[in-house]
Design a protein around this motif. Structure first.
Motif, mmCIF file in Angstrom:
data_model
loop_
_atom_site.group_PDB
_atom_site.id
_atom_site.type_symbol
_atom_site.label_atom_id
_atom_site.label_comp_id
_atom_site.label_asym_id
_atom_site.label_seq_id
_atom_site.Cartn_x
_atom_site.Cartn_y
_atom_site.Cartn_z
ATOM 1 N N THR A 411 0.845 -1.193 0.000
ATOM 2 C CA THR A 411 0.000 0.000 0.000
ATOM 3 C C THR A 411 0.880 1.242 0.000
ATOM 4 O OG1 THR A 411 -0.110 -0.025 2.411
ATOM 5 C CG2 THR A 411 -1.857 -1.179 1.204
ATOM 6 N N PHE A 412 0.329 2.348 -0.470
ATOM 7 C CA PHE A 412 1.103 3.585 -0.597
ATOM 8 C C PHE A 412 1.356 4.218 0.766
ATOM 9 C CE2 PHE A 412 1.725 8.101 -1.608
ATOM 10 C CZ PHE A 412 2.699 7.994 -2.585
ATOM 11 N N THR A 413 0.364 4.194 1.640
ATOM 12 C CA THR A 413 0.529 4.629 3.024
ATOM 13 C C THR A 413 0.071 3.498 3.934
ATOM 14 O OG1 THR A 413 -1.680 5.630 3.085
ATOM 15 C CG2 THR A 413 0.167 7.070 2.464
ATOM 16 N N ALA A 414 0.330 3.639 5.226
ATOM 17 C CA ALA A 414 -0.031 2.593 6.182
ATOM 18 C C ALA A 414 -0.843 3.187 7.321
ATOM 19 C CB ALA A 414 1.235 1.926 6.717
ATOM 20 N N GLU A 431 -7.138 8.464 4.314
ATOM 21 C CA GLU A 431 -5.704 8.348 4.057
ATOM 22 C C GLU A 431 -5.010 7.683 5.236
ATOM 23 O OE1 GLU A 431 -3.090 7.741 2.161
ATOM 24 O OE2 GLU A 431 -3.656 9.534 1.012
ATOM 25 N N GLY A 432 -3.989 6.879 4.940
ATOM 26 C CA GLY A 432 -3.190 6.289 6.001
ATOM 27 C C GLY A 432 -2.396 7.353 6.740
ATOM 28 N N THR A 433 -2.174 7.136 8.012
ATOM 29 C CA THR A 433 -1.490 8.136 8.831
ATOM 30 C C THR A 433 0.028 8.015 8.775
ATOM 31 O OG1 THR A 433 -1.643 6.701 10.779
ATOM 32 C CG2 THR A 433 -3.427 8.292 10.432
ATOM 33 N N LYS A 434 0.538 6.915 8.227
ATOM 34 C CA LYS A 434 1.990 6.714 8.164
ATOM 35 C C LYS A 434 2.470 6.700 6.713
ATOM 36 C CE LYS A 434 5.721 3.539 9.461
ATOM 37 N NZ LYS A 434 6.617 4.642 9.857
ATOM 38 N N ARG A 464 -2.201 3.147 -5.892
ATOM 39 C CA ARG A 464 -2.435 4.426 -6.581
ATOM 40 C C ARG A 464 -1.287 4.881 -7.467
ATOM 41 N NH1 ARG A 464 -2.393 8.206 -1.239
ATOM 42 N NH2 ARG A 464 -3.204 6.259 -0.363
ATOM 43 N N ALA A 465 -0.137 4.220 -7.376
ATOM 44 C CA ALA A 465 1.034 4.656 -8.137
ATOM 45 C C ALA A 465 1.971 3.493 -8.387
ATOM 46 C CB ALA A 465 1.769 5.760 -7.375
ATOM 47 N N ASP A 488 -2.612 13.316 -4.006
ATOM 48 C CA ASP A 488 -2.711 11.966 -3.455
ATOM 49 C C ASP A 488 -1.414 11.166 -3.518
ATOM 50 O OD1 ASP A 488 -5.465 12.246 -2.876
ATOM 51 O OD2 ASP A 488 -5.949 11.850 -4.980
ATOM 52 N N ILE A 489 -0.455 11.644 -4.311
ATOM 53 C CA ILE A 489 0.814 10.915 -4.415
ATOM 54 C C ILE A 489 1.974 11.758 -3.880
ATOM 55 C CG2 ILE A 489 2.446 9.813 -5.988
ATOM 56 C CD1 ILE A 489 0.097 9.097 -7.808
ATOM 57 N N ILE A 490 2.309 12.825 -4.553
ATOM 58 C CA ILE A 490 3.514 13.587 -4.198
ATOM 59 C C ILE A 490 3.415 14.192 -2.801
ATOM 60 C CG2 ILE A 490 4.949 15.565 -4.824
ATOM 61 C CD1 ILE A 490 4.281 14.946 -7.758
#
Length: 532
Positions: A411-414, A431-434, A464-465, A488-490
C-alpha cells in the motif's frame, strides 16, 4: 545399534548450560512443539538450562508457539536468526536488550549449516553486500547488546571481487522434526509440508560432536522403513521423542493438522481455487501480475505477494504458464499466504531449503514479488527494523539481490488507509497516517545502489502509483484513474520523485471486478516467440 527412543524429559536433559542450540522450522511447519514446551517447562521450574545460544534460519513461530517457548531472559543469552516478525516475545527481548541479537539472511544460514557439515570454516556469498548485513553498514547487529560481540561476518576479496564471509558457528544440540522414526533413529517426512534443512543441521552438529534430537508422530519397527524415504539417517540421530499430542504439538501447519495436498501426495481440483474479492490488496496484486510473462520462474514473498499473486494468476488462467516458488522449498502450484506462508497447494516438487536458495542465489528467479514497509528516494527498502523493533530480513536479501527483476508490492501509506475500488477508478476515503515513501529508510534491507549498479529492473507497485528505479532515483511511471497526482501521491511522500515523461494512468481494468485477459497477452507472447 541401540534403541534411540527417549522420553521428552530425558531428551531435554541433554541440553546443558551455555549450549548452542539449533532449531529447524518455518513458521509452525517443522516446529517440535513437544520438545520446545518441555525446555520451557524445565527452565521455568528449575532455571535450567541457562545462557544458551539459539540459532534458527527461518522464522519459527505463529505468534504463540514455536521458538516463542524459548523467549525467556536467562534461558537464551544470544539469538542468531533471520526473522522474528511472528515472534512478539522475541521482538520484545531483542528491543529491550535482554538478549544479544544477530541477523543473518535465511538462505545464508541454510548454506552455512552445509558448510559446517563439510568441515569448512564458513561460507562466502555476494548476498548481503551494501545492506545492513554488510559489516561496513551494520553487520547484522540488531541491538546494542550485540555490539559487544561484533559482526559475525566480514568482507573478503576473492579473485578481485568482494564477498561476504559468514563464519562457522559450532552447534552442540539440534532439534528437528520428522513424521516417522524407526527404533534406530532413521527419520522419514511423509506427512511434513516441507523438508527444510534438517539433514544439513544434523550433519553440522555431528561435525562438532553434538547431539541431534528428533520429534516424530510415529514409531516403526527397526528396519521396516523404505530406505528411499529416509530423509535423516539414524547415524545422525541421538534421541527420538514421540509426541503424545500430535493434534496440538505436531501440526503440519498453523491452520492444519494434516492435509495430504500440502505434503504432495494428493492434488486438489483446480475448481476449488476460488477467486479472491476485489479489494485494495487484489488491485496491487493484479498490477503485479501484469509484470509476468510466459515461462517465468517466480518467487513470492509473504504478505500481499503471497496472498494475491497465485490466486490472481489462477483466476486469469495463466498459472500453468508460469512457475511459482517459495523459499521454503516448494516449486510449482499455488503458495498459501498468511500464517501458512511457506506451504503450497499442488506443488510440482518439494526440495530441501538450502537447495532452493542455491537456485535463488545462483541463477536468480526471473521475477520476485516482495513487500516494502519503507522506501526512500534512492530506492532503498526496509523490511527488517523500525526504530527499536527488530523484525529481521528472512530470505528477503537472498532472493531480491540476485533476482533478474524485483517487483515490490504494498500500500502507498499505512495505518488506517481505506479506499473504494469501483467502476474503473480508485477513491481514497481515508488516508493512512503513516508515510511509507520517506527520505531515508531506518535500515537497508534492499540496496537501491546495488540494484542500479547491476542494472536490475526494480518496480514499486501500490494501489495508486507505480514507480521504477532509475539512475535518477525513484521515478513515477503510472498513477491510478481517479487519483490527483499532486494531492494523493507527491504530497504523501517525504521527497519528490522524478516524473516520467511518459507518465500514464494505470489500466482501468485493474479497478473493475472482471478479468484482465492476461491470458490473451500470454498467447500473443508465445506466438511472437515461435515466429522469432
Amino acid at each position: 545399534m541401540k534403541n534411540k527412543l527417549l522420553s521428552t524429559k530425558s531428551a531435554v536433559n541433554m541440553i546443558s548450560n551455555e549450549t548452542t542450540l539449533c532449531t529447524v522450522g518455518f513458521t509452525l511447519m517443522g516446529a517440535s512443539e513437544t520438545i520446545l514446551k518441555e525446555i520451557e517447562r524445565r527452565y521455568l521450574e528449575t532455571g535450567l538450562p541457562k545462557d544458551i545460544t539459539l540459532m534458527h534460519s527461518a522464522g519459527q513461530s505463529d505468534r504463540e508457539s514455536g521458538i516463542q517457548h524459548l523467549a525467556h531472559k536467562g534461558l537464551v543469552k544470544r539469538i542468531i536468526g533471520s526473522h522474528w516478525g511472528l515472534a512478539p516475545k522475541w521482538g520484545e527481548l531483542i528491543n529491550n536488550n535482554a538478549v544479544e541479537a544477530h541477523c543473518i539472511p535465511q538462505g545464508q544460514l541454510a548454506h552455512l549449516f552445509r558448510a559446517m557439515a563439510s568441515g569448512k570454516p564458513g561460507s562466502f556469498s555476494r548476498v548481503g553486500l551494501n545492506t545492513f548485513i554488510d559489516p561496513r553498514v551494520e553487520g547484522g547487529i540488531m541491538n546494542e547488546l550485540a555490539y559487544q560481540s561484533g559482526s559475525l561476518m566480514q568482507i573478503v576479496n576473492i579473485l578481485g571481487e568482494e564477498y561476504m564471509f559468514y563464519h562457522s558457528i559450532p552447534i552442540d544440540i539440534a532439534i528437528i522434526r520428522g513424521t516417522t522414526a524407526d527404533e534406530y533413529g532413521n527419520i522419514t517426512m511423509e506427512d511434513e509440508a516441507i523438508k527444510l534443512e534438517a539433514l544439513s543441521v544434523a550433519q553440522a552438529v555431528k561435525r562438532y560432536g553434538g547431539k541431534v534430537i528428533v520429534q516424530v508422530k510415529n514409531i516403526a519397527r527397526k528396519g521396516t522403513l523404505n530406505s528411499r524415504n529416509v530423509e535423516v539417517p539414524g547415524i545422525y540421530v541421538d534421541a527420538v521423542v514421540q509426541t503424545e499430542d500430535p493434534l496440538t504439538d505436531h501440526r503440519q501447519t498453523s491452520s492444519f493438522f494434516f492435509n495430504p495436498v500440502y505434503s504432495g501426495s494428493v492434488k486438489e481440483a483446480a475448481s476449488t481455487l476460488n477467486p479472491i474479492p476485489l479489494t485494495l490488496r487484489k488491485v496491487i496484486g493484479r498490477r503485479g501480475v501484469m509484470e509476468l510473462y510466459p515461462d517465468a520462474t517466480v518467487n513470492l514473498g509473504t504478505g500481499i505477494p503471497g496472498d494475491t499473486i497465485g490466486p490472481v494468476a489462477s483466476e486469469e488462467g495463466i498459472l500453468d504458464d508460469v512457475l511459482l516458488t517459495v523459499e521454503s522449498g516448494a516449486i510449482g502450484g499455488i503458495p498459501e499466504g498468511g500464517m501458512d506462508f511457506g506451504i503450497t497447494k499442488n506443488a510440482d516438487a518439494i526440495i530441501e531449503h538450502a537447495y532452493q536458495f542455491d537456485y535463488y542465489n545462483g541463477v536468480g528467479v526471473d521475477i520476485t514479488y516482495m513487500g516494502a514497509a519503507e522506501v526512500d528516494q534512492y530506492g532503498n527498502v526496509n523490511v527488517s527494523k523500525f526504530g527499536t523493533k527488530a523484525v529481521g530480513c528472512g530470505g528477503f536479501i537472498d532472493i531480491t539481490q540476485p533476482a533478474k527483476k524485483v517487483v515490490f508490492l504494498g500500500t502507498f501509506t499505512a495505518k488506517g488507509l481505506e479506499v473504494d475500488v469501483n467502476d474503473g477508478e480508485l477513491k481514497i476515503t481515508k488516508e493512512g497516517t503513516k508515510k511509507k515513501f520517506i527520505n531515508h529508510v531506518g535500515q537497508i534491507t534492499f540496496s537501491g545502489e546495488y540494484a542500479r549498479n547491476r542494472e536490475q529492473p526494480v518496480y514499486f507497485v501500490t494501489e495508486r502509483a507505480v514507480f521504477q528505479l532509475s539512475f535518477k532515483g525513484l521515478e513515477l511511471i503510472e498513477y491510478a484513474p481517479g487519483i490527483d497526482v499532486e494531492k494523493d501521491i507527491i504530497s504523501q511522500m517525504d521527497f519528490k520523485p522524478h516524473i516520467s515523461p511518459e507518465l500514464k494512468p494505470m489500466p482501468t481494468e485493474l479497478f473493475k471486478d472482471s478479468l484482465l485477459n492476461i491470458k490473451r497477452f500470454f498467447e500473443k507472447e508465445r506466438i511472437n516467440l515461435i515466429e522469432s
